[in-house]
Motif scaffolding. Structure first.
Motif, PDB file in Angstrom:
ATOM      1  N   TYR A  11       0.828  -1.223   0.000  1.00 41.17           N
ATOM      2  CA  TYR A  11       0.000   0.000   0.000  1.00 41.17           C
ATOM      3  C   TYR A  11       0.859   1.269   0.000  1.00 41.17           C
ATOM      4  N   LYS A  12       1.758   1.366   0.980  1.00 37.56           N
ATOM      5  CA  LYS A  12       2.630   2.553   1.028  1.00 37.56           C
ATOM      6  C   LYS A  12       3.842   2.390   0.138  1.00 37.56           C
ATOM      7  N   GLY A  13       4.385   1.138   0.089  1.00 34.27           N
ATOM      8  CA  GLY A  13       5.655   0.906  -0.600  1.00 34.27           C
ATOM      9  C   GLY A  13       5.602   1.245  -2.077  1.00 34.27           C
ATOM     10  N   LEU A  30      11.887  -4.966  -3.195  1.00 33.31           N
ATOM     11  CA  LEU A  30      11.959  -6.356  -2.733  1.00 33.31           C
ATOM     12  C   LEU A  30      10.637  -6.679  -2.043  1.00 33.31           C
ATOM     13  N   ASP A  31       9.980  -7.708  -2.514  1.00 32.48           N
ATOM     14  CA  ASP A  31       8.672  -8.068  -1.953  1.00 32.48           C
ATOM     15  C   ASP A  31       8.425  -9.539  -2.265  1.00 32.48           C
ATOM     16  N   ASN A  32       7.640 -10.202  -1.437  1.00 32.49           N
ATOM     17  CA  ASN A  32       7.280 -11.579  -1.787  1.00 32.49           C
ATOM     18  C   ASN A  32       6.018 -11.619  -2.667  1.00 32.49           C
ATOM     19  N   ASP A  55      11.248 -13.603  -0.145  1.00 31.43           N
ATOM     20  CA  ASP A  55      10.730 -13.499   1.219  1.00 31.43           C
ATOM     21  C   ASP A  55      11.795 -12.810   2.063  1.00 31.43           C
ATOM     22  N   ILE A  56      11.405 -11.778   2.774  1.00 30.04           N
ATOM     23  CA  ILE A  56      12.363 -11.003   3.571  1.00 30.04           C
ATOM     24  C   ILE A  56      12.967 -11.845   4.701  1.00 30.04           C
ATOM     25  N   ARG A  57      12.345 -12.997   4.996  1.00 27.72           N
ATOM     26  CA  ARG A  57      12.923 -13.890   6.008  1.00 27.72           C
ATOM     27  C   ARG A  57      14.222 -14.529   5.523  1.00 27.72           C
ATOM     28  N   HIS A 136      -0.874  -7.837  19.035  1.00 27.75           N
ATOM     29  CA  HIS A 136       0.351  -8.517  18.615  1.00 27.75           C
ATOM     30  C   HIS A 136       1.088  -7.654  17.589  1.00 27.75           C
ATOM     31  N   TYR A 137       0.319  -6.990  16.734  1.00 27.76           N
ATOM     32  CA  TYR A 137       0.922  -6.077  15.747  1.00 27.76           C
ATOM     33  C   TYR A 137       1.798  -5.042  16.458  1.00 27.76           C
ATOM     34  N   GLY A 138       1.217  -4.388  17.469  1.00 27.21           N
ATOM     35  CA  GLY A 138       1.959  -3.362  18.201  1.00 27.21           C
ATOM     36  C   GLY A 138       3.218  -3.920  18.846  1.00 27.21           C
ATOM     37  N   THR A 140       4.994  -6.569  17.906  1.00 30.36           N
ATOM     38  CA  THR A 140       6.031  -6.905  16.916  1.00 30.36           C
ATOM     39  C   THR A 140       6.677  -5.636  16.363  1.00 30.36           C
ATOM     40  N   LYS A 141       5.875  -4.592  16.165  1.00 29.29           N
ATOM     41  CA  LYS A 141       6.449  -3.368  15.579  1.00 29.29           C
ATOM     42  C   LYS A 141       7.379  -2.671  16.585  1.00 29.29           C
ATOM     43  N   TYR A 142       7.059  -2.741  17.871  1.00 29.20           N
ATOM     44  CA  TYR A 142       7.937  -2.116  18.856  1.00 29.20           C
ATOM     45  C   TYR A 142       9.253  -2.889  18.970  1.00 29.20           C
ATOM     46  N   VAL A 167      -2.355   1.990  -5.524  1.00 30.03           N
ATOM     47  CA  VAL A 167      -2.631   0.920  -6.491  1.00 30.03           C
ATOM     48  C   VAL A 167      -2.920  -0.388  -5.753  1.00 30.03           C
ATOM     49  N   LYS A 168      -2.230  -0.582  -4.617  1.00 32.38           N
ATOM     50  CA  LYS A 168      -2.540  -1.737  -3.766  1.00 32.38           C
ATOM     51  C   LYS A 168      -3.252  -1.186  -2.528  1.00 32.38           C
ATOM     52  N   MET A 169      -4.559  -1.371  -2.492  1.00 34.05           N
ATOM     53  CA  MET A 169      -5.335  -0.766  -1.409  1.00 34.05           C
ATOM     54  C   MET A 169      -5.222  -1.566  -0.114  1.00 34.05           C
ATOM     55  N   ARG A 170      -5.434  -0.848   0.994  1.00 36.67           N
ATOM     56  CA  ARG A 170      -5.663  -1.520   2.279  1.00 36.67           C
ATOM     57  C   ARG A 170      -7.017  -1.076   2.791  1.00 36.67           C
ATOM     58  N   MET A 171      -7.916  -2.055   2.910  1.00 40.63           N
ATOM     59  CA  MET A 171      -9.281  -1.735   3.291  1.00 40.63           C
ATOM     60  C   MET A 171      -9.521  -1.877   4.787  1.00 40.63           C
TER      61      MET A 171
HETATM   62  N1  LIG Z   1      -0.577   1.756   6.397  1.00 41.16           N
HETATM   63  C1  LIG Z   1      -0.504   2.255   7.629  1.00 41.16           C
HETATM   64  O1  LIG Z   1      -1.448   2.889   8.138  1.00 41.16           O
HETATM   65  C2  LIG Z   1       0.756   2.057   8.436  1.00 41.16           C
HETATM   66  C3  LIG Z   1       0.917   2.849   9.589  1.00 41.16           C
HETATM   67  C4  LIG Z   1       2.071   2.668  10.349  1.00 41.16           C
HETATM   68  C5  LIG Z   1       3.037   1.786   9.954  1.00 41.16           C
HETATM   69  N2  LIG Z   1       2.839   1.036   8.820  1.00 41.16           N
HETATM   70  C6  LIG Z   1       3.908   0.098   8.443  1.00 41.16           C
HETATM   71  O2  LIG Z   1       4.317   0.411   7.117  1.00 41.16           O
HETATM   72  C7  LIG Z   1       4.706  -0.772   6.447  1.00 41.16           C
HETATM   73  C8  LIG Z   1       3.958  -0.887   5.125  1.00 41.16           C
HETATM   74  O3  LIG Z   1       2.569  -0.913   5.410  1.00 41.16           O
HETATM   75  P1  LIG Z   1       1.481  -0.995   4.273  1.00 41.16           P
HETATM   76  O4  LIG Z   1       0.283  -0.297   4.776  1.00 41.16           O
HETATM   77  O5  LIG Z   1       2.064  -0.592   2.973  1.00 41.16           O
HETATM   78  O6  LIG Z   1       1.151  -2.553   4.303  1.00 41.16           O
HETATM   79  P2  LIG Z   1       1.040  -3.639   3.109  1.00 41.16           P
HETATM   80  O7  LIG Z   1       0.587  -4.884   3.771  1.00 41.16           O
HETATM   81  O8  LIG Z   1       0.217  -3.092   2.014  1.00 41.16           O
HETATM   82  O9  LIG Z   1       2.527  -3.803   2.600  1.00 41.16           O
HETATM   83  C9  LIG Z   1       3.433  -4.705   3.148  1.00 41.16           C
HETATM   84  C10 LIG Z   1       4.226  -5.306   2.022  1.00 41.16           C
HETATM   85  O10 LIG Z   1       5.151  -6.217   2.600  1.00 41.16           O
HETATM   86  C11 LIG Z   1       5.184  -7.381   1.797  1.00 41.16           C
HETATM   87  N3  LIG Z   1       5.579  -8.522   2.620  1.00 41.16           N
HETATM   88  C12 LIG Z   1       4.914  -9.070   3.656  1.00 41.16           C
HETATM   89  N4  LIG Z   1       5.578 -10.129   4.126  1.00 41.16           N
HETATM   90  C13 LIG Z   1       6.700 -10.245   3.388  1.00 41.16           C
HETATM   91  C14 LIG Z   1       7.782 -11.142   3.409  1.00 41.16           C
HETATM   92  N5  LIG Z   1       7.830 -12.166   4.279  1.00 41.16           N
HETATM   93  N6  LIG Z   1       8.786 -10.961   2.507  1.00 41.16           N
HETATM   94  C15 LIG Z   1       8.744  -9.957   1.606  1.00 41.16           C
HETATM   95  N7  LIG Z   1       7.722  -9.077   1.539  1.00 41.16           N
HETATM   96  C16 LIG Z   1       6.709  -9.218   2.426  1.00 41.16           C
HETATM   97  C17 LIG Z   1       3.754  -7.552   1.263  1.00 41.16           C
HETATM   98  O11 LIG Z   1       3.719  -8.329   0.097  1.00 41.16           O
HETATM   99  C18 LIG Z   1       3.358  -6.109   1.027  1.00 41.16           C
HETATM  100  O12 LIG Z   1       3.642  -5.713  -0.293  1.00 41.16           O
HETATM  101  C19 LIG Z   1       4.443  -1.931   7.391  1.00 41.16           C
HETATM  102  O13 LIG Z   1       5.650  -2.277   8.029  1.00 41.16           O
HETATM  103  C20 LIG Z   1       3.463  -1.348   8.403  1.00 41.16           C
HETATM  104  O14 LIG Z   1       3.578  -1.963   9.669  1.00 41.16           O
HETATM  105  C21 LIG Z   1       1.731   1.154   8.060  1.00 41.16           C
END
Ligand SMILES: NC(=O)c1ccc[n+]([C@@H]2O[C@H](COP(=O)([O-])OP(=O)(O)OC[C@H]3O[C@@H](n4cnc5c(N)ncnc54)[C@H](O)[C@@H]3O)[C@@H](O)[C@H]2O)c1
Length: 305
Positions: A11-13, A30-32, A55-57, A136-138, A140-142, A167-171
């Motif tokens: 979504y943001k990337g 880089l994305d999976n 995969d980023i892992r 859990h999200y919070g 992991t992010k911290y 282009v890639k929405m988050r709903m």
């Molecule tokens: N959108 C928000 O409101 C928001 C707010 C604060 C922080 N964030 C952070 O910003 C970042 C991007 O968020 P977003 O909204 O674009 O989310 P998103 O889910 O649309 O994008 C995440 C991307 O990471 C990729 N991804 C996931 N697992 C993967 C893996 N194992 N290997 C490689 N790629 C992988 C997905 O394919 C996806 O393209 C995230 O880290 C999120 O925590 C987002």
């Protein structure tokens, strides 16, 4: 400058990658591609773009080629992490550790963190407020942020909840969700309508990432910045009412408690003092969303990992 954007198809990337390409950076996404390739098709014409499906892992090869890394890959948001807790742990925390530890001292790492871990106190939170994640999200992010901050030449932006079109929405994001439901279903049910959150337009989120890279030396000592605007702290009811200015629909204020307990507002003084203030309003974002949602009909499942 050569820049890596992990999660660059998200979504943001994808919006960040395009903005970087438009400014002349050499960009590697880089994305999976767990949500498919469609989101990056419009970038194929840029000769400065490279794409890695990975995969980023797994270890990123040729990491030392990059001057800067924007780290966005992750399992994003409360519902997706709740549906996939083990993956969220590995991807959001362990993969971040691997990436940060593999980077050289001089390379810049800019991390996509969140305000989500400020919890449920209702208080105004600064970067110094003790964190208290309610998901859990919070958590992991911290944990990921702490890892990133150990690296020299790193920044962590604690983003407000983003709204607007990509282009890639988050709903699952509140403003996007309310605008969609108001238009398509004619009703939004609010749980804990009083609960306050903080928001930022996607174009401002992209501007903030660019600001981080282009002003890195001035920002780097501060390390952590809330990324948003003081005018964009709203309750759920205020968001619902803002949507109602543009589309007539029913707001149902339910007495049922929300599973998502977040309730806080955020101070953006630190980043404002460095020169970043969001330019777009909530209203602008809602109008843009409603224009697109008229013809848009898609919900993505969360259990796709
Ligand atoms: N959108 C928000 O409101 C928001 C707010 C604060 C922080 N964030 C952070 O910003 C970042 C991007 O968020 P977003 O909204 O674009 O989310 P998103 O889910 O649309 O994008 C995440 C991307 O990471 C990729 N991804 C996931 N697992 C993967 C893996 N194992 N290997 C490689 N790629 C992988 C997905 O394919 C996806 O393209 C995230 O880290 C999120 O925590 C987002």
């Amino acid at each position: 400058m050569k820049v890596l954007v992990t999660g660059g198809a998200g979504y943001k990337g994808v919006r960040l990658s395009k903005a970087l390409l438009d400014k002349g950076y050499k960009v590697t996404i880089l994305d999976n591609f767990m949500y498919g390739f469609n989101s990056i098709l419009h970038l194929a014409e840029y000769k400065n773009l490279e794409v890695i499906k990975q995969d980023i892992r797994n270890k990123v090869s040729n990491l030392s080629d990059f001057d800067a890394v924007f780290h966005l890959a992750g399992i994003s948001g409360f519902p997706a992490c709740a549906a996939n807790p083990a993956s969220a742990q590995q991807i959001n925390i362990e993969a971040t550790r691997q990436l940060a530890e593999a980077m050289g001292k001089e390379q810049i790492l800019i991390n996509a963190s969140t305000t989500s871990f400020y919890g449920k106190s209702g208080d105004k939170c600064t970067e110094d407020t003790p964190i208290s994640p309610v998901s859990h999200y919070g958590v992991t992010k911290y944990e990921a942020e702490k890892i990133v901050l150990q690296k020299e030449n790193s920044l962590s932006f604690r983003f407000a909840t983003v709204f607007g079109f990509s282009v890639k929405m988050r709903m699952d994001l509140m403003v996007n969700d309310f605008a969609y439901k108001a238009l398509k279903e004619g009703v939004v049910i609010l749980f804990d309508s009083f609960a306050k959150r903080t928001f930022i337009h996607i174009d401002d989120a992209v501007d903030c990432y660019l600001f981080g890279l282009e002003n890195f030396d001035a920002l780097k000592d501060g390390k952590v910045y809330n990324a948003g605007g003081d005018d964009l702290n709203f309750s759920k009811l205020e968001i619902a009412e803002a949507v109602k200015k543009h589309v007539d629909y029913n707001i149902i204020d339910s007495s049922i408690k929300d599973k998502d307990l977040r309730h806080f507002i955020v101070s953006y003084d630190k980043i404002k003092d460095k020169g970043f203030i969001p330019k777009r309003t909530l209203d602008e974002g809602i109008v843009q969303l409603l224009k697109v949602f008229k013809y848009y009909d898609s919900y993505l499942p969360y259990n796709i990992i």
